[in-house]
Write a protein that holds these residues in place. Structure first.
Motif, PDB file in Angstrom:
ATOM      1  N   SER A 101      90.962  13.049  13.177  1.00  0.00           N
ATOM      2  CA  SER A 101      91.730  12.071  14.124  1.00  0.00           C
ATOM      3  C   SER A 101      91.701  12.466  15.430  1.00  0.00           C
ATOM      4  CB  SER A 101      93.058  11.691  13.513  1.00  0.00           C
ATOM      5  OG  SER A 101      93.716  10.714  14.250  1.00  0.00           O
ATOM      6  N   SER A 102      92.083  13.922  15.566  1.00  0.00           N
ATOM      7  CA  SER A 102      92.357  14.334  16.974  1.00  0.00           C
ATOM      8  C   SER A 102      90.868  14.925  17.625  1.00  0.00           C
ATOM      9  CB  SER A 102      93.203  15.455  16.897  1.00  0.00           C
ATOM     10  OG  SER A 102      92.888  16.654  16.308  1.00  0.00           O
ATOM     11  N   LYS A 103      90.010  15.337  16.690  1.00  0.00           N
ATOM     12  CA  LYS A 103      88.794  15.864  17.390  1.00  0.00           C
ATOM     13  C   LYS A 103      87.502  15.186  17.034  1.00  0.00           C
ATOM     14  CE  LYS A 103      90.103  20.737  17.511  1.00  0.00           C
ATOM     15  NZ  LYS A 103      89.720  22.245  17.176  1.00  0.00           N
ATOM     16  N   LYS A 104      87.793  14.076  16.205  1.00  0.00           N
ATOM     17  CA  LYS A 104      86.527  13.361  15.797  1.00  0.00           C
ATOM     18  C   LYS A 104      85.559  14.274  15.145  1.00  0.00           C
ATOM     19  CE  LYS A 104      88.648   9.863  17.955  1.00  0.00           C
ATOM     20  NZ  LYS A 104      89.549  10.694  18.473  1.00  0.00           N
ATOM     21  N   ASN A 105      85.693  15.305  14.336  1.00  0.00           N
ATOM     22  CA  ASN A 105      84.995  16.282  13.773  1.00  0.00           C
ATOM     23  C   ASN A 105      84.898  15.919  12.396  1.00  0.00           C
ATOM     24  OD1 ASN A 105      83.461  18.472  12.974  1.00  0.00           O
ATOM     25  ND2 ASN A 105      84.662  20.160  14.170  1.00  0.00           N
TER      26      ASN A 105
END
Length: 425
Positions: A256-260
């Motif tokens: 969600s925060s890094k799209k990793n």
């Protein structure tokens, strides 16, 4: 597709655009992803073998039955295998039948088992029976509070919280934190959780520290303190390396925060070797959809459906199934939503009912449900997102605009896919 994992995967609320870029570091958690490193499970299985031998020699002994029921319940928590939960239930029922004393103890433990199965009304009935016994009223009151919160009986919960008041007690403080969060007082919730954490650390109690670190991680994230959230998840793993809950929280944080998605999938894959639960397929499906791999996403969603509809889970995954079916078989979603509201009438279950009503084409009924049972009673982002969709269909543009602004501050919890849909409101 709507974000189907929000309700169970994350309890945090933060704007993705303000998320620091370097919160997570694989060096912090790589050692905990080794699928052969399962000390909690290994210790439980060893103890289970010891007590199982004693039970096999004499299956009428209450002590053996009680020990086995506790171990089976703990194994369910660490493996997700419902066979352990069902075995625990059977053993506890036998304990209740043959015990000459301490009936309230066995009734509370059976109620806890039912809570795990989302059989909340049955759990409440057991606890009310336990309360008729003269001993341990405080322990029963604490569990009655827990069940009242699950059932949406908030006045009763408030009364029970008053009965167990003790600001030096860990169990009271964590419930006061939950009550504060329910009343949208996050600052107070964190304060009480930090007080509980101090007690757990002062006692150096491993079980309490694991519980409070993992849960305060959620509260910190809810306040936008993602670094503090992450640090507490790592502290949890340092004590309990095979804690699946915080690992999936880390996977969500990366997605969600890094799209990793690659790293998030790596974490999920490590969890799924030893912990079995249908919702992991949902997150993997959502991430595949985010990456544009629709065939892979559909494959993961089908795996979820096959697993979640297994009768062994009962109604444990109804909330997931309602959202899953809403876009595919809305009448089935509506049927499940009515069942879920009957099981526990909370703002969160009513918003699912409203969403299902909307998807079946009954936008007026959806509006009535949202207005009567949801708005002003919860600020949970999924509920607000569904409310915005319902207001849009009812051409209430001013309400949509207001909610859209609020939802922009909830993109971390809602995830990248739903965040795109928010912008379309």
């Amino acid at each position: 597709m709507k974000n189907l994992i929000t309700l169970a995967f994350v309890a945090v609320l933060y704007s993705c655009q303000n998320t620091p870029k370097n919160i997570t570091d694989p060096k912090d958690y790589n050692q905990y992803l080794l699928t052969t490193h399962t000390p909690t499970k290994d210790a439980l299985l060893e103890e289970l073998g010891f007590w199982q031998k004693k039970f096999n020699n004499d299956s009428t002994k209450l002590l053996q039955m009680h020990k086995l029921s506790n171990l089976r319940a703990a194994l369910f928590g660490i493996t997700g295998e419902t066979s352990h939960l069902m075995s625990s239930e059977k053993l506890l029922k036998k304990c209740c039948n043959i015990a000459g004393r301490n009936h309230d103890v066995y009734l509370r433990e059976l109620a806890h088992n039912y809570i795990s199965q989302h059989r909340f009304m049955e759990a409440q009935t057991l606890l009310e029976t336990a309360y008729t016994y003269p001993d341990n009223h405080r322990e029963t009151e604490m569990m009655l509070f827990d069940v009242a919160m699950e059932l949406g009986e908030y006045k009763k919960a408030d009364t029970l919280l008053g009965k167990i008041k003790d600001t030096n007690d860990f169990n009271y403080l964590i419930r006061l934190a939950k009550w504060s969060d329910h009343n949208n007082n996050l600052e107070a919730a964190i304060k009480y959780m930090e007080q509980a954490m101090h007690i757990a650390e002062k006692r150096n109690n491993k079980k309490l520290k694991v519980w409070v670190y993992s849960n305060i991680g959620d509260y910190y994230g809810h306040a936008g303190r993602l670094q503090d959230s992450y640090n507490n998840y790592i502290k949890t793993l340092s004590i309990e390396p095979d804690n699946h809950y915080v690992k999936k929280q880390l996977a969500w944080m990366l997605y969600s925060s890094k799209k990793n998605t690659e790293e998030a999938n790596r974490i999920l894959d490590s969890i799924m070797i030893n912990y079995k639960a249908p919702e992991f397929f949902l997150l993997k499906g959502e991430m595949a959809e985010f990456n544009g791999s629709l065939s892979e996403a559909n494959s993961e969603y089908e795996k979820f459906l096959d697993a979640a509809e297994n009768p062994q889970y009962g109604g444990m995954f109804n909330t997931y199934l309602i959202e899953y079916y809403a876009d595919r078989q809305p009448k089935k979603a509506l049927e499940l939503a009515h069942m879920e509201v009957a099981n526990r009438a909370t703002p969160e279950t009513y918003q699912l009912l409203a969403y299902a009503q909307l998807k079946t084409g009954n936008k007026k009924a959806a509006l009535q449900t949202i207005e009567k049972h949801v708005m002003g009673k919860t600020v949970e982002p999924t509920a607000l997102f569904h409310a915005a969709l319902i207001y849009k269909e009812n051409e209430m543009d001013d309400r949509v605009a207001t909610l859209k602004e609020e939802l922009r501050d909830a993109t971390y919890e809602l995830g990248p896919l739903t965040s795109k849909e928010i912008e379309k409101l």
